[in-house]
Motif scaffolding. Structure first.
Motif, PDB file in Angstrom:
ATOM      1  N   LEU A   1       1.004   6.678  16.639  1.00  0.00           N
ATOM      2  CA  LEU A   1       0.427   6.572  15.820  1.00  0.00           C
ATOM      3  C   LEU A   1      -0.180   8.415  15.331  1.00  0.00           C
ATOM      4  N   ASN A   2       0.581   8.820  14.858  1.00  0.00           N
ATOM      5  CA  ASN A   2      -0.493  10.633  14.614  1.00  0.00           C
ATOM      6  C   ASN A   2      -0.257  11.208  12.991  1.00  0.00           C
ATOM      7  N   ILE A   3      -1.359  11.884  12.548  1.00  0.00           N
ATOM      8  CA  ILE A   3      -1.324  12.378  11.641  1.00  0.00           C
ATOM      9  C   ILE A   3      -0.630  13.783  11.511  1.00  0.00           C
TER      10      ILE A   3
ATOM     11  N   PRO B   1       7.785   5.938  14.941  1.00  0.00           N
ATOM     12  CA  PRO B   1       6.106   7.226  13.634  1.00  0.00           C
ATOM     13  C   PRO B   1       5.554   6.622  13.594  1.00  0.00           C
ATOM     14  N   LEU B   2       4.449   7.240  13.367  1.00  0.00           N
ATOM     15  CA  LEU B   2       3.652   6.340  12.280  1.00  0.00           C
ATOM     16  C   LEU B   2       2.843   7.498  11.752  1.00  0.00           C
ATOM     17  N   VAL B   3       3.395   8.143  10.818  1.00  0.00           N
ATOM     18  CA  VAL B   3       2.630   9.349  10.771  1.00  0.00           C
ATOM     19  C   VAL B   3       1.360   9.164   9.581  1.00  0.00           C
ATOM     20  N   ALA B   4      -0.096   9.283  10.035  1.00  0.00           N
ATOM     21  CA  ALA B   4      -1.372   8.751   9.656  1.00  0.00           C
ATOM     22  C   ALA B   4      -2.086   9.338   9.742  1.00  0.00           C
ATOM     23  N   ASP B   5      -3.699   9.266   9.605  1.00  0.00           N
ATOM     24  CA  ASP B   5      -5.537  10.053   9.369  1.00  0.00           C
ATOM     25  C   ASP B   5      -5.055   8.222  10.500  1.00  0.00           C
TER      26      ASP B   5
ATOM     27  N   ARG C   1      -7.216  11.338   4.430  1.00  0.00           N
ATOM     28  CA  ARG C   1      -6.930  10.537   4.899  1.00  0.00           C
ATOM     29  C   ARG C   1      -5.680   9.744   4.865  1.00  0.00           C
ATOM     30  N   PRO C   2      -4.266   9.881   4.996  1.00  0.00           N
ATOM     31  CA  PRO C   2      -3.589   9.616   4.511  1.00  0.00           C
ATOM     32  C   PRO C   2      -2.883   8.630   5.398  1.00  0.00           C
ATOM     33  N   ALA C   3      -2.889   7.882   4.451  1.00  0.00           N
ATOM     34  CA  ALA C   3      -1.687   6.605   5.259  1.00  0.00           C
ATOM     35  C   ALA C   3      -0.809   6.258   5.609  1.00  0.00           C
ATOM     36  N   PRO C   4      -0.117   5.387   5.992  1.00  0.00           N
ATOM     37  CA  PRO C   4       1.056   5.028   6.400  1.00  0.00           C
ATOM     38  C   PRO C   4       1.860   5.003   5.918  1.00  0.00           C
ATOM     39  N   ASP C   5       3.343   5.026   5.713  1.00  0.00           N
ATOM     40  CA  ASP C   5       4.546   4.828   5.317  1.00  0.00           C
ATOM     41  C   ASP C   5       4.893   3.255   5.448  1.00  0.00           C
ATOM     42  N   ALA C   6       5.202   2.270   4.340  1.00  0.00           N
ATOM     43  CA  ALA C   6       5.279   1.147   4.199  1.00  0.00           C
ATOM     44  C   ALA C   6       6.442   0.895   5.242  1.00  0.00           C
ATOM     45  N   HIS C   7       7.429   1.480   5.028  1.00  0.00           N
ATOM     46  CA  HIS C   7       8.023   1.348   5.941  1.00  0.00           C
ATOM     47  C   HIS C   7       8.419   1.254   7.094  1.00  0.00           C
TER      48      HIS C   7
END
Length: 656
Positions: free
Chosen positions: A353-355, A367-371, A237-243
């Motif tokens: 928001l997409n993995i 982009p918000l690349v995350a689970d 479950r990758p978390a989003p990058d802070a930026h």
């Protein structure tokens, strides 16, 4: 003393054929997510021919094949590591069944599918494309021609004069997320590990193909015992990058009319409760794609229904005026975007928001690349201390529009004359009145997906199972079998409905036999309207005048305007072993559906539907879909259709 591996001195080995080793390996692979562990490959579907019967077929016997894992010996090594076998009737349908199982299992468990070489292998292509497009895992094990080439060509071999290493299995390359051909036994070890990696990776998953030459399948090798150790594949479950998260927070806080587009990634991530918490905090409305419908219950205040060409007036109206579109786990297909015409505000921006980065960057989105669940949790927490909530006027606007749409749904479902033949939407209304949150509805193509997306009241996260990434006719019946297999531990079993029109039924009814063989309580509803209703309507709208879309006898002029064909699909279903309930009126249908829901075995409800009028039919499309119309034509229908096409296409924009 056990022999040891030459590749790993001191490591004990086991002498097995390549096929036996593969089946033993698969039986020991597990996924783990959030502390829950399950078999990654829980069963193998198969149709046997000369390309796999002596290899994978024999290995499945060794592994104790059968639904209950019966049988002894060989590579099975105990009940926990047996490989159940499921008998299919059509190779494409076996893949559909495996996909239905994987979707219902949350992509945490999957099935393998084995076929012979030749037609058995090429029949996998459609199912593989469907799996990959929908990001759903399935392992394909087609037989292949001899690696050693003792006789050339062999039966069913494709001869390519410029490439001796090409076989029909190469058709599977573009529709597979991972492909390998196992030309030596020892090559299976890295290939099998790569295959499991892709199947268990939520950002990479889809169809995985291991092509197995028939001679290599039967060849023996001394396999290191550690190859057969139980192995857990953690589903991350990758978390989003802070930026990226901070940019997302700024985008949400500056939005006046935000809209969430919920896709299938919410379901795959089990993020429904997290989405509900996010909407409770922000009051942002939620529209859904076909794959995302059910992310919120239909009666949740923030749920505004389906979006796009088959969407509701509520969702599409909000989309046209949205200044921020928040996609969560969606591919933003042309049905969702109305072919680039739906999101009309000149200042609209996208947050996705997409993995997968591939999807997260579509429409020039932030982009918000995350689970999906991890990303929503992070976004909710980041917004919590900053006091964001949509304007109450906006909330009142969309809740009022939702109430108005519900009145249109009620009108479509109404059955004022119980003695009349039902329309298609009245069939859905009768089902709507019958089902509970336990029921699961499966559909894939035709006019039903549009009616369902606009009208169906989804009561649970997994009730709505419409495959619309590939829109594949013939998916419904085998997929329902896969869903039943994934839910069979429930007592009583969950009611699973496969809804098909006559066109879809004629494409792929073969797995009815499998449902009968396994005594699965499949509830099949066949709607007979004597043709391709969806494409007939589309044909009329694009100036093709419904040509070739009706199931009718030829007329004197060579067309298809004669009487309906005397095809009895109910009799066909009965001949394949189903119990069939025929309904001719609304009252008949209400009784038949209730009886089918309570049935303990495979049951078919057959009904001929009436063409609805403009009052009793479903609401028309609320957004456009681009199907190019003939630029020059002599027939008035096509000329008029082109004028409308030019008007609609002028509204398209590229979001940059």
């Amino acid at each position: 003393m056990s022999p040891t591996s030459p590749a790993n001195p001191g490591c004990p080995t086991r002498r097995l054929t390549t096929a036996q080793a593969l089946v033993a390996f698969l039986a020991r692979q597990y996924t783990e997510r959030d502390g829950r562990r399950q078999r990654l490959i829980s069963a193998t579907w198969g149709i046997f021919g000369h390309g796999n019967v002596a290899g994978i077929g024999q290995a499945l016997v060794e592994a104790g094949g059968g639904r209950s894992g019966g049988g002894k010996g060989g590579a099975g090594n105990g009940a926990a590591h047996r490989m159940p076998y499921l008998q299919g009737r059509n190779e494409q349908a076996m893949v559909h069944a495996a996909v239905g199982y994987a979707r219902q299992s949350g992509r945490l468990s999957a099935h393998a599918v084995t076929t012979s070489i030749g037609p058995g292998a090429t029949n996998l292509v459609t199912g593989a494309a469907l799996a990959t497009i929908n990001r759903l895992p399935v392992l394909l094990l087609p037989g292949d021609t001899f690696a050693t080439r003792p006789a050339d060509p062999v039966l069913q071999q494709l001869e390519v004069p410029h490439a001796g290493d090409v076989s029909v299995n190469d058709c599977l390359r573009p529709v597979s997320r991972y492909f390998d051909r196992i030309t030596r036994p020892e090559a299976l070890i890295p290939a099998a590990l790569q295959a499991m990696r892709v199947l268990a990776d939520p950002a990479e998953t889809g169809a995985v193909t291991l092509a197995l030459p028939q001679d290599v399948q039967a060849e023996a090798y001394d396999w290191p015992e550690e190859f057969f150790a139980e192995r857990d594949w953690h589903v991350r479950r990758p978390a989003p990058d802070a930026h990226e998260l901070e940019a997302a927070v700024r985008a949400v806080r500056s939005a006046r009319r935000p809209l969430i587009v919920a896709g299938g990634g919410i379901r795959h991530s089990a993020a429904e409760e997290t989405l509900a918490a996010f909407t409770a905090a922000t009051r942002i409305p939620v529209a859904s794609t076909q794959a995302g419908k059910g992310a919120l219950r239909h009666d949740h205040p923030a749920d505004v229904g389906g979006i796009g060409h088959t969407g509701t007036a509520t969702a599409d109206g909000l989309a046209r005026t949205a200044d921020l579109v928040i996609g969560i786990g969606t591919r933003f297909s042309d049905f969702t975007t109305a072919s680039g015409t739906l999101f009309a505000d000149p200042a609209v921006r996208f947050l996705h928001l997409n993995i997968t980065g591939f999807d997260a960057h579509k429409l020039a989105a932030l982009p918000l690349v995350a689970d999906a669940r991890a990303g929503l949790e992070a976004l909710t927490a980041a917004l919590a201390g900053r006091g964001y909530r949509v304007d109450p006027v906006y909330e009142t606007e969309y809740t009022g529009a939702k109430e108005a749409w519900e009145e249109r749904v009620e009108a479509s479902f109404a059955t004022p004359d119980p003695t009349a033949r039902p329309t298609q939407t009245q069939v859905l209304g009768l089902l709507d009145a019958l089902v509970t949150e336990d029921d699961i509805l499966i559909n894939a193509a035709g006019s039903l997906p549009g009616d369902l997306h606009k009208l169906w009241r989804t009561r649970s996260h997994d009730q709505y199972h419409v495959e619309y990434g590939y829109s594949c006719m013939g998916y419904e019946i085998p997929a329902a079998i896969g869903v039943l297999l994934a839910t069979e531990a429930r007592t009583p079993p969950r009611p699973v409905w496969a809804l098909v029109g006559d066109g879809t039924y004629l494409m792929n009814p073969t797995e009815i036999v499998t449902a009968v063989q396994e005594n699965l309580p499949l509830k099949l509803v066949v709607l007979q309207n004597h043709g391709y209703a969806s494409i007939g309507g589309l044909s009329e709208s694009v100036g093709a005048e419904r040509f070739g879309t009706a199931y009718r006898h030829r007329d004197a002029d060579g067309g298809f305007t004669g009487p309906p064909l005397p095809v009895d699909l109910a009799a066909n279903a009965a001949s394949l072993g189903m119990r069939v309930l025929r309904a001719t009126t609304v009252d008949d249908l209400r009784t038949a559906l209730s009886e089918a829901r309570d049935a303990g075995g495979p049951t078919c409800v057959y009904v001929e539907t009436e063409t609805p009028d403009t009052v009793s039919g479903p609401p028309p499309a609320q957004a456009w879909w681009d199907v190019p119309v003939a630029e020059t034509a002599s027939r008035p229908a096509a000329v008029k259709a082109r004028e409308e096409y030019d008007r609609q296409v002028a509204a398209r924009r590229r979001h940059l």
